[in-house]
Enzyme design. Structure first.
Site, PDB file in Angstrom:
ATOM      1  CE  LYS A   1     -36.862  63.165 -33.818  1.00 44.74           C
ATOM      2  NZ  LYS A   1     -36.366  64.192 -32.927  1.00 44.74           N
TER       3      LYS A   1
ATOM      4  CG  HIS B   1     -41.831  63.106 -30.933  1.00 44.82           C
ATOM      5  ND1 HIS B   1     -41.311  64.351 -31.184  1.00 44.82           N
ATOM      6  CD2 HIS B   1     -40.779  62.296 -30.670  1.00 44.82           C
ATOM      7  CE1 HIS B   1     -39.988  64.290 -31.071  1.00 44.82           C
ATOM      8  NE2 HIS B   1     -39.645  63.057 -30.758  1.00 44.82           N
TER       9      HIS B   1
ATOM     10  CD  GLU C   1     -38.650  61.197 -26.989  1.00 47.17           C
ATOM     11  OE1 GLU C   1     -37.689  60.604 -27.464  1.00 47.17           O
ATOM     12  OE2 GLU C   1     -39.472  61.824 -27.678  1.00 47.17           O
TER      13      GLU C   1
HETATM   14  P1  PGA Z   1     -32.767  62.762 -30.588  1.00 46.07           P
HETATM   15  O1  PGA Z   1     -34.356  62.630 -30.737  1.00 46.07           O
HETATM   16  O2  PGA Z   1     -32.244  61.403 -30.250  1.00 46.07           O
HETATM   17  O3  PGA Z   1     -32.288  63.260 -31.936  1.00 46.07           O
HETATM   18  O4  PGA Z   1     -32.526  63.754 -29.500  1.00 46.07           O
HETATM   19  C1  PGA Z   1     -35.097  61.842 -29.853  1.00 46.07           C
HETATM   20  C2  PGA Z   1     -36.554  61.889 -30.239  1.00 46.07           C
HETATM   21  O5  PGA Z   1     -37.027  62.928 -30.691  1.00 46.07           O
HETATM   22  O6  PGA Z   1     -37.271  60.881 -30.098  1.00 46.07           O
END
Ligand code: PGA
Length: 250
Positions: free
Chosen positions: A11, A94, A166
């Site tokens: 990110k 995403h 997700e």
């Molecule tokens: P996280 O994020 O593992 O911090 O929950 C997953 C993602 O956004 O791909």
């Protein structure tokens, strides 16, 4: 045999020095593994990351890409640019792109098509919100997201796609879907692909789980039959956590 994958989505984290340090830590600790390891640093550091990971089993991928060839699209990055520095895979869809930058299924389908037409592999992300989970409509929501995107592709295009389920309520919240919840949805997604394309396509497509995967829960989640790996956010920023998660998928 479908691929096992652990991908780290960094990110908007890590400056240049942190990017280099984290990659060096990973490189020094990663041994031979059958898991495909991917990391997605920020745009300014992709070339450095690519160079640092040459001749290793770490693939550097992009967090996003534009759906046009080139032109007046201020702030955007094209497939051609990514390919020119050696990348061959990008995330698309995403939930943060959907929620914060208003990327909808129509746009995401354009991005997928453009990337695939230009020989860039895609990890396509989708997932339901907390309200959908609570109301019990989560299968419907996922079906809609896939109906608007994946279903519109040709079956041979699916060879170059990885799916990443997700659930939005589990991303960055510390809240994880249980391994059974993940398996339930992954199995639904695989049947969906099987019915609309065919069994072979469904059996060959990797489906990753993303949403607060940590060293402590990774083995249980990855042990499920239809979970082929994970897309990792927070825990990918710490080399020891990320390595443990990779280990959990072997
Ligand atoms: P996280 O994020 O593992 O911090 O929950 C997953 C993602 O956004 O791909």
């Amino acid at each position: 045999m479908r691929k096992k994958i652990v991908a780290g989505n960094w990110k908007m984290n890590n400056d240049l020095d942190q990017t280099i340090d984290l990659i060096k830590e990973l490189k020094s600790a990663i041994s031979k593994t059958e898991v495909d390891i991917m990391i997605a640093p920020s745009f300014p550091f992709l070339k450095v990351a690519f160079d640092l990971t040459e001749n290793t089993n770490i693939e550097v991928i992009s967090q996003n890409v534009n759906e046009n060839n080139s032109g007046a699209f201020t702030g955007e990055v094209s497939v051609k640019m990514l390919k020119s520095i050696g990348l061959s895979t990008t995330l698309i869809g995403h939930s943060e792109r959907r929620a914060l930058y208003y990327e909808n299924d129509d746009l995401l389908l354009k991005k997928i098509n453009f990337a695939l037409e230009n020989e860039m592999n895609v990890i396509f992300c989708f997932g339901e919100e907390l309200s959908d989970r609570k109301s019990g409509k989560y299968f419907e929501v996922i079906k809609n997201q896939l109906d608007n995107t994946i279903i519109k592709l040709k079956s041979n295009q699916l060879k170059n796609i990885v799916l990443a389920y997700e659930p939005v309520w589990a991303i960055g919240t510390g809240e994880t879907a249980t391994a059974d919840q993940a398996q339930e949805m992954h199995s639904y997604i695989r049947s969906y692909i099987s019915e609309r394309f065919n069994l072979e396509v469904a059996q060959n497509i990797s489906i990753l789980y993303g949403g607060s995967v940590k060293p402590i829960n990774a083995s249980e989640i990855f042990s499920k039959a239809d979970v082929d790996g994970g897309l990792i956010g927070g825990a990918a920023l710490n080399s020891s956590d990320f390595l443990k998660i990779i280990e959990a998928n072997t």
